[in-house]
Write an enzyme that holds these catalytic residues in place. Structure first.
Site, PDB file in Angstrom:
ATOM      1  N   LYS A 194      10.350  14.482  -6.881  1.00  0.00           N
ATOM      2  CA  LYS A 194       9.859  13.109  -6.774  1.00  0.00           C
ATOM      3  C   LYS A 194      10.240  12.409  -8.069  1.00  0.00           C
ATOM      4  CE  LYS A 194       6.916  10.939  -3.856  1.00  0.00           C
ATOM      5  NZ  LYS A 194       6.699  11.054  -2.422  1.00  0.00           N
ATOM      6  N   GLY A 242      -5.655   1.388   8.035  1.00  0.00           N
ATOM      7  CA  GLY A 242      -4.348   0.996   7.502  1.00  0.00           C
ATOM      8  C   GLY A 242      -3.351   0.881   8.641  1.00  0.00           C
ATOM      9  N   ASN A 266       3.369   0.038   8.139  1.00  0.00           N
ATOM     10  CA  ASN A 266       4.584   0.566   8.787  1.00  0.00           C
ATOM     11  C   ASN A 266       4.309   1.762   9.680  1.00  0.00           C
ATOM     12  OD1 ASN A 266       6.576  -1.199   7.868  1.00  0.00           O
ATOM     13  ND2 ASN A 266       6.524  -0.232   5.853  1.00  0.00           N
ATOM     14  N   VAL A 267       3.539   2.718   9.179  1.00  0.00           N
ATOM     15  CA  VAL A 267       3.241   3.919   9.967  1.00  0.00           C
ATOM     16  C   VAL A 267       2.044   3.679  10.886  1.00  0.00           C
ATOM     17  CG1 VAL A 267       2.576   6.345   9.865  1.00  0.00           C
ATOM     18  CG2 VAL A 267       4.175   5.440   8.177  1.00  0.00           C
TER      19      VAL A 267
HETATM   20  P1  NAD Z   1       2.433   0.504   4.291  1.00  0.00           P
HETATM   21  O1  NAD Z   1       2.287  -0.063   2.927  1.00  0.00           O
HETATM   22  O2  NAD Z   1       3.417  -0.079   5.223  1.00  0.00           O
HETATM   23  O3  NAD Z   1       1.019   0.457   5.043  1.00  0.00           O
HETATM   24  C1  NAD Z   1      -0.184   0.720   4.429  1.00  0.00           C
HETATM   25  C2  NAD Z   1      -1.199  -0.256   5.026  1.00  0.00           C
HETATM   26  O4  NAD Z   1      -2.486   0.065   4.498  1.00  0.00           O
HETATM   27  C3  NAD Z   1      -0.909  -1.708   4.655  1.00  0.00           C
HETATM   28  O5  NAD Z   1      -0.948  -2.514   5.825  1.00  0.00           O
HETATM   29  C4  NAD Z   1      -2.046  -2.055   3.693  1.00  0.00           C
HETATM   30  O6  NAD Z   1      -2.440  -3.417   3.803  1.00  0.00           O
HETATM   31  C5  NAD Z   1      -3.136  -1.134   4.161  1.00  0.00           C
HETATM   32  N1  NAD Z   1      -4.144  -0.824   3.168  1.00  0.00           N
HETATM   33  C6  NAD Z   1      -4.023  -0.708   1.819  1.00  0.00           C
HETATM   34  N2  NAD Z   1      -5.220  -0.396   1.271  1.00  0.00           N
HETATM   35  C7  NAD Z   1      -6.093  -0.299   2.301  1.00  0.00           C
HETATM   36  C8  NAD Z   1      -7.462  -0.003   2.392  1.00  0.00           C
HETATM   37  N3  NAD Z   1      -8.195   0.226   1.301  1.00  0.00           N
HETATM   38  N4  NAD Z   1      -8.044   0.008   3.614  1.00  0.00           N
HETATM   39  C9  NAD Z   1      -7.321  -0.245   4.724  1.00  0.00           C
HETATM   40  N5  NAD Z   1      -6.013  -0.556   4.705  1.00  0.00           N
HETATM   41  C10 NAD Z   1      -5.412  -0.565   3.507  1.00  0.00           C
HETATM   42  O7  NAD Z   1       2.665   2.068   4.075  1.00  0.00           O
HETATM   43  P2  NAD Z   1       3.167   3.112   5.158  1.00  0.00           P
HETATM   44  O8  NAD Z   1       4.613   3.361   4.968  1.00  0.00           O
HETATM   45  O9  NAD Z   1       2.642   2.720   6.497  1.00  0.00           O
HETATM   46  O10 NAD Z   1       2.422   4.438   4.657  1.00  0.00           O
HETATM   47  C11 NAD Z   1       1.046   4.644   4.949  1.00  0.00           C
HETATM   48  C12 NAD Z   1       0.591   5.968   4.349  1.00  0.00           C
HETATM   49  O11 NAD Z   1       1.372   7.036   4.898  1.00  0.00           O
HETATM   50  C13 NAD Z   1       0.758   6.081   2.828  1.00  0.00           C
HETATM   51  O12 NAD Z   1      -0.266   6.885   2.306  1.00  0.00           O
HETATM   52  C14 NAD Z   1       2.083   6.791   2.681  1.00  0.00           C
HETATM   53  O13 NAD Z   1       2.174   7.475   1.452  1.00  0.00           O
HETATM   54  C15 NAD Z   1       2.016   7.755   3.850  1.00  0.00           C
HETATM   55  N6  NAD Z   1       3.320   8.215   4.303  1.00  0.00           N
HETATM   56  C16 NAD Z   1       4.243   7.326   4.745  1.00  0.00           C
HETATM   57  C17 NAD Z   1       5.487   7.788   5.174  1.00  0.00           C
HETATM   58  C18 NAD Z   1       6.530   6.834   5.700  1.00  0.00           C
HETATM   59  O14 NAD Z   1       7.504   7.323   6.317  1.00  0.00           O
HETATM   60  N7  NAD Z   1       6.374   5.547   5.538  1.00  0.00           N
HETATM   61  C19 NAD Z   1       5.774   9.157   5.148  1.00  0.00           C
HETATM   62  C20 NAD Z   1       4.796  10.064   4.704  1.00  0.00           C
HETATM   63  C21 NAD Z   1       3.561   9.557   4.274  1.00  0.00           C
END
Ligand code: NAD
Length: 353
Positions: A80, A185, A188-189
């Site tokens: 990382k 949350g 994206n995911v």
């Molecule tokens: P993202 O930033 O697109 O989405 C995160 C969402 O959570 C946002 O809409 C944000 O407004 C919301 N958020 C932030 N703080 C919050 C809170 N306190 N309460 C409720 N909502 C809140 O990120 P993502 O890519 O969707 O990733 C989400 C999680 O999954 C992260 O922890 C990330 O590390 C993990 N993850 C993502 C991937 C990937 O492929 N994108 C892969 C592995 C793990």
């Protein structure tokens, strides 16, 4: 600042401290273990309050990638990188190109992908100086739709198949019709996961700090809006944390009503001890680094050459890995996170390249 005696130091193979005064780049690259292959993991940009905080994060995250890739059966090691700075204020093309030059110096030992604070576009800028970046090429996605390299759709699908596996194991059900799920949350995911759940007949509750995300989920998925204080504690079957880490702590575990926690967020357990606390409360926890591996699987195949069907099959296998973990947990009377760690260690400690 200590390194070899740092509490998060775990026999990391390489640490590289990068400094380029001309562009303001200050970054740390951590390679934890390469016994299964080159280290692949996200490049995070974050306004760390101190160098120590950045070092702690990169040591912890790179170790986590070794475990994640081993459990996903990928020929990848764990690494990382972190760039110290505010992505909204300090990110420039010159700084990203400089990071690309540092990546190039490592000759493929570490390959960077998107993470919090970096995007596909940013990785492409780094890619002007190195080929050691991933998650950047336009290709057919695992679901047959065009992909720009963003791993989120594969992460969401892997989380969905993981929820199916958890529901089958805990509730003895092979469908999700009428199942109640709370998603914390919906970015994206989380949004994509919620859409898969809806299509499978689940009933959704959602919370996001951004109102527009909430409005979209309510309008397009018929989800019920919840508040920040209640989303984890609703009387639902499954809680899916898909925002930030450390949401499973002393306070939240006591108040959970769901019997399954299965979501995509990284580092959901506040400490390793909370794995045991969930187990003792009878909550089935799908370890985050197992269920959210869809993205790393997708990125790994980008480097091998696009093969959407193989990616889909590989992401679907997350369900089998989870089932193995759940069964061992029942058999050995140990929490699922601990079992997942053991299984990963069997896979990377006994493999030599
Ligand atoms: P993202 O930033 O697109 O989405 C995160 C969402 O959570 C946002 O809409 C944000 O407004 C919301 N958020 C932030 N703080 C919050 C809170 N306190 N309460 C409720 N909502 C809140 O990120 P993502 O890519 O969707 O990733 C989400 C999680 O999954 C992260 O922890 C990330 O590390 C993990 N993850 C993502 C991937 C990937 O492929 N994108 C892969 C592995 C793990």
């Amino acid at each position: 600042m200590t390194v070899f005696t740092h509490p998060e130091f775990d026999h990391h193979e390489h640490l590289t401290f990068c400094c380029d005064p001309e562009t303001g780049l200050r970054a740390i690259i951590a390679v934890h273990n390469t016994s299964r292959g080159p280290a692949l993991g996200g490049c995070r940009m974050y306004p760390y309050a101190s160098d120590e905080e950045a070092l702690t994060d990169v040591l912890r995250l790179s170790r986590g990638m070794t475990y994640k890739s081993a459990l996903a059966n990928l020929d990848l090691g764990g690494g990382k990188s972190v760039i110290i700075g505010d992505p909204r204020k300090h990110k420039t093309e010159a700084l990203l190109e400089s990071m690309g030059r540092f990546l190039e110096q490592l000759s493929g030992l570490y390959i960077a992908a998107e993470d919090s604070g970096t995007s596909v576009a940013d990785l492409r800028v780094m890619g002007r100086k190195t080929s050691n970046v991933a998650g950047i090429s336009e290709r057919p996605g695992f679901d047959g739709r065009p992909s720009n390299g963003d791993p989120s759709p594969a992460t969401a699908w892997g989380t969905f198949v993981g929820i199916n596996a958890a529901v089958k194991h805990k509730l003895g059900r092979s469908d999700l019709e009428g199942l109640n799920v709370a998603v914390q949350g919906i970015g994206n995911v989380g949004y994509r996961l919620a859409r898969h759940l809806k299509e499978a007949g689940a009933k959704l509750w959602v919370y996001d700090v951004h109102q527009d995300q909430m409005d979209r989920a309510v309008a397009e998925l018929g989800a019920t809006p919840a508040t920040a204080d209640e989303i984890l504690y609703l009387p639902v079957d499954v809680v899916a944390p898909c925002a930030m880490g450390a949401v499973l702590n002393d306070h939240s575990i006591r108040k959970l009503q769901a019997t399954i926690v299965a979501g995509a967020a990284n580092n959901q357990l506040a400490t390793a001890a909370h794995d045991q606390a969930l187990f003792e409360r009878g909550v089935l926890y799908a370890p985050d680094f197992v269920i959210n591996a869809g993205g790393i699987i997708d990125v790994c195949y980008e480097r091998k050459g696009p093969d959407p069907q193989a990616v889909r099959k590989h992401v679907d296998s997350i369900a089998n890995t989870l089932e193995e973990i759940f069964q061992r947990s029942d058999r050995d009377g140990l929490p699922t996170g601990q079992i997942a760690d053991q299984l990963a260690e069997e896979r990377f400690r006994h493999k030599s390249r």
